[in-house]
Scaffold this active site. Structure first.
Site, PDB file in Angstrom:
ATOM      1  N   ASP A   1     -54.314  23.820  74.950  1.00 45.97           N
ATOM      2  CA  ASP A   1     -53.753  25.020  74.382  1.00 45.97           C
ATOM      3  C   ASP A   1     -54.964  26.201  74.071  1.00 45.97           C
ATOM      4  OD1 ASP A   1     -52.265  26.675  72.648  1.00 45.97           O
ATOM      5  OD2 ASP A   1     -51.547  25.240  71.498  1.00 45.97           O
TER       6      ASP A   1
HETATM    7  C1  BGC Z   1     -49.906  28.380  71.063  1.00 53.15           C
HETATM    8  C2  BGC Z   1     -49.175  27.977  72.255  1.00 53.15           C
HETATM    9  C3  BGC Z   1     -49.048  29.112  73.297  1.00 53.15           C
HETATM   10  C4  BGC Z   1     -50.390  29.569  73.362  1.00 53.15           C
HETATM   11  C5  BGC Z   1     -50.469  30.474  74.511  1.00 53.15           C
HETATM   12  C6  BGC Z   1     -51.533  29.201  71.396  1.00 53.15           C
HETATM   13  O1  BGC Z   1     -51.920  29.743  70.309  1.00 53.15           O
HETATM   14  O2  BGC Z   1     -50.532  27.163  70.134  1.00 53.15           O
HETATM   15  O3  BGC Z   1     -48.044  27.297  71.731  1.00 53.15           O
HETATM   16  O4  BGC Z   1     -48.597  28.812  74.221  1.00 53.15           O
HETATM   17  O5  BGC Z   1     -51.201  30.024  72.091  1.00 53.15           O
HETATM   18  O6  BGC Z   1     -50.299  31.668  74.302  1.00 53.15           O
END
Ligand code: BGC
Length: 730
Positions: free
Chosen positions: A288
């Protein structure tokens, strides 16, 4: 994968320098540069903590431009981008990768296509209320067609985090509180996103998330710890991810949270033992955002270098935007701290996905013309409207709905007139001018109405309201949450409506005119007063670009509502987490003193899981339960006992009455949607395999325990017919 492709990857890896290999693991988030000296994240913080005003933030952002770090790309140090969502930029960057980097390896573009790309559909929590895998697949296909036309190869979706705590802001992004529904929803999305053949230009790899149990964060607080028994993890949380893997998802994103003390990002047990060894997953893992670096904050590694080492060892292939791999892996490998073979394995998987996506043969899968022709096509709008009507839950109706076109309408509430709010959380490809608010749809459909926001400068505008209500037959009141109030980093300690909205509702009720509340929200709300006093309530959620038209379809009865809640609506925030499939205590809640309950709220929720009304009524009779070989077969008669055709979502639950570990009081095992004409009856059958009736015992063995099981069938989790039978499992 064919032998020749394997050879191709091996040969390529053989040619790559250490830096180029590490480059493939690097997912770059373009940084914003402008008339400010700090990072975008810092700027955001400055606005939140009041160091700069919102206006100042807006002014600075208007000077911002994206820096894609092209020099690094040319040098083979970037394998993927996050957040590039237009064909022009994607092709420009791809050209650099393919023509100007030494090995010409194509880029992989990832993006958060969560509920539609430009054609934004209802938030996932809403869409799950359709209980309709075929529909979920169709909307995912549409999203993939649009997103790939904009140059995207992989979406960070579906999110299948079972979410039982309405305080958590991200309940909006998944399919609610039930395990089976999350799995079905996720699998349908994977099939829709990826299509039949991943190498097709309109196929998009699905990156399921957030592995695992992100939705179980303590107290509903985002990013918080998750501490749970392995039995519960395997029974309630892991099956939904497994369903997506079985459906063929090509990527997995580990969750931000720790699981029993070990952050998922460096959780070798989760990412290797479970995901790869036990489930046979051979796609890529993507951390993530910034999550590898954040392991330092978790306090499980001393510094960024140790974070890089632990993440690669645990099985993270791609580093989303923390730059920790790029900064540290070469040094770690050169010092013999980590084997180059681990790096090669990660590179192998990433190149394999690029081959599967057809990127080596066809790195430019779209162009601006295709993009223009594809976005928000007429048939996409039609689907957005269809799915929105199928997602809205009629919570209450004291013979007020459907409205008739002769009635004079007064509309109150800013949410009725705010198209940009209709998309809900995580709709980064959305454009406000694609959206129809309720007021705009009324204008477009020629419905005359009086409108007032109802609340002006923090007070209820009593005089204006009285004037507008005087000549109206029916009042529509739009209340709920702004889209910023759910989604990531949007947990709440109070999920009731703001006092001022309640004041407005009470004022309108006192006028004596029939009031229809239309709720816009990204989570269940605690609305006991509204539920008691307002005679008609439509849960519209954040419905997407066709919000206004879909709401009118329901309010005027063009479409008969059929959706059912996939999440429980509590009386008060203090009941959270409140969910239907809880296990029995030794003192089940009741009227007497020493039982499991709260002194100050009723035991039951305001609206239970599975609940939702129609403009017709359905009755259930004659439940039969039969056992053959390894299957329990149920049959029930469902009758449309009302006056118009309607769809009913028939739900089948089970309870294992006695087992060595306490079992849920009810657990969803099957469901079907059926269309019935007035007066029509149908016998519906369900088959529940014995193997679905087991649980994990103390030693973590999956056990089918002989004994009594009660089967329940009905139109929601509370009102059911039931039958108990003794199962001996052959
Ligand atoms: C979120 C994810 C997301 C990622 C990419 C993160 O802050 O938890 O769900 O896919 O950002 O943008």
């Amino acid at each position: 994968m064919m032998d020749v492709q394997v050879q191709k990857i091996d040969a390529l890896i053989g040619e790559m320098t250490l830096e180029e290999k590490i480059g493939q693991l690097q997912q770059c988030g373009p940084s914003l540069v402008g008339a400010f000296e700090v990072s975008f994240e810092e700027l955001l913080d400055m606005m939140f903590d009041g160091r700069i005003s919102q206006e100042e933030f807006g002014r600075l952002m208007s000077t911002a431009e994206k820096d894609f770090h092209e020099d690094n790309l040319r040098a083979g140090k970037i394998g993927s981008y996050n957040g590039v969502g237009d064909a022009l930029t994607a092709n420009r960057l791809q050209k650099i990768a393919v023509e100007e980097s030494r090995l010409g390896i194509p880029l992989l573009f990832g993006y958060d296509v969560i509920h539609g790309f430009r054609t934004v559909t209802p938030i996932p929590l809403a869409e799950s209320c359709a209980w309709d895998p075929e529909l979920w697949q169709r909307t995912a296909r549409m999203a993939a067609e649009e997103a790939t036309a904009a140059g995207i190869h992989m979406t960070f979706a579906p999110m299948v985090d079972v979410a039982k705590d309405a305080r958590w802001g991200r309940v909006s992004e998944g399919a609610g509180e039930d395990t089976l529904l999350n799995g079905d929803y996720g699998a349908a999305k994977v099939r829709g996103f990826q299509g039949e053949d991943l190498s097709q230009a309109d196929a998009m790899a699905a990156c399921l998330k957030h592995f695992a149990a992100y939705g179980a964060g303590e107290a509903g607080k985002d990013y918080n710890r998750v501490d749970m028994s392995e039995q519960r993890l395997w029974e309630e949380y892991l099956p939904a991810y497994k369903a997506c893997i079985d459906a063929g998802a090509r990527a997995v994103m580990p969750a931000f949270n720790d699981l029993n003390g070990v952050p998922c990002t460096v959780n070798e047990w989760l990412l290797r033992d479970v995901l790869r060894d036990e489930w046979g997953f051979d796609g890529i893992t993507v951390s993530d955002a910034n999550a590898i670096a954040e392991c330092v904050n978790h306090g499980v590694v001393a510094d960024r270098q140790a974070a890089a080492k632990e993440a690669l060892r645990a099985g993270i292939d791609m580093d989303m935007t923390s730059n920790v791999y790029a900064e540290n892996l070469a040094g770690l490998i050169e010092a013999g701290e980590i084997a180059e073979e681990l790096l090669d394995q990660a590179v192998y998987r990433i190149l394999k996905l690029k081959i599967e996506l057809g990127l080596f043969e066809n790195p430019y899968q779209t162009n601006e013309d295709k993009e223009k022709r594809t976005l928000v096509k007429r048939e996409y709008r039609a689907l957005a409207r269809e799915v929105a009507t199928k997602s809205m839950v009629l919570l209450k109706n004291e013979s007020i709905l459907p409205l008739n076109p002769q009635q004079k309408i007064a509309v109150f509430g800013a949410l009725a007139n705010d198209p940009g709010q209709m998309t809900g959380a995580w709709a980064i490809g959305a454009q406000e001018n694609d959206c129809f608010s309720l007021a705009q749809a009324m204008d477009a459909q020629g419905i005359r109405y009086a409108y007032h926001p109802g609340i002006v400068d923090g007070s209820v505008a009593t005089d204006e309201i009285e004037k507008a209500v005087a000549s109206a037959d029916v009042v529509i009141l739009a209340i709920g949450e702004q889209k910023e109030e759910s989604g990531e980093a949007a947990s709440k300690a109070d999920i009731s409506l703001p006092a001022i909205q309640l004041e407005l509702a009470e004022m309108l009720i006192q006028t004596g005119k029939p009031v229809v509340a239309v709720l816009f929200n990204g989570r269940p709300l605690a609305i006991p007063t509204v539920a008691e006093q307002v005679p008609a309530i439509l849960e519209a959620w954040h419905p997407g670009i066709e919000a206004g038209n879909a709401i009118l379809d329901i309010l005027y009865g063009v479409v008969n509502p059929s959706a059912k809640l996939t999440t429980t609506f509590p009386f008060a925030t203090g009941q959270c987490p409140l969910y239907y499939d809880h296990i029995s205590t030794g003192r089940p809640g009741g009227k007497s003193k020493f039982t499991s309950k709260y002194l100050d709220t009723p035991l039951e929720p305001v609206y239970p899981f599975g609940y939702g009304l129609s403009y017709t009524t359905f009755s259930y009779s004659d439940l039969q339960v039969e056992t053959t070989d390894d299957v329990v077969r149920l049959a029930v008669t469902v009758t449309n006992s009302g006056a118009r055709a309607g769809e009913e979502i028939v739900q089948c639950y089970v309870q294992d009455k006695v087992a060595k570990r306490a079992r849920p009081v009810k657990q969803l095992k099957a469901y079907k949607k059926v269309l019935l004409q007035p007066g029509e009856s149908i016998t519906m059958g369900f088959a529940v395999l014995f193997e679905k009736l087991g649980y994990y015992d103390r030693k973590m063995d999956y056990t089918l325990e002989v004994g009594a099981f009660t089967f329940f069938v009905g139109g929601n989790s509370r009102d059911t017919l039931s039958e108990t039978t003794y199962l001996s499992f052959g």
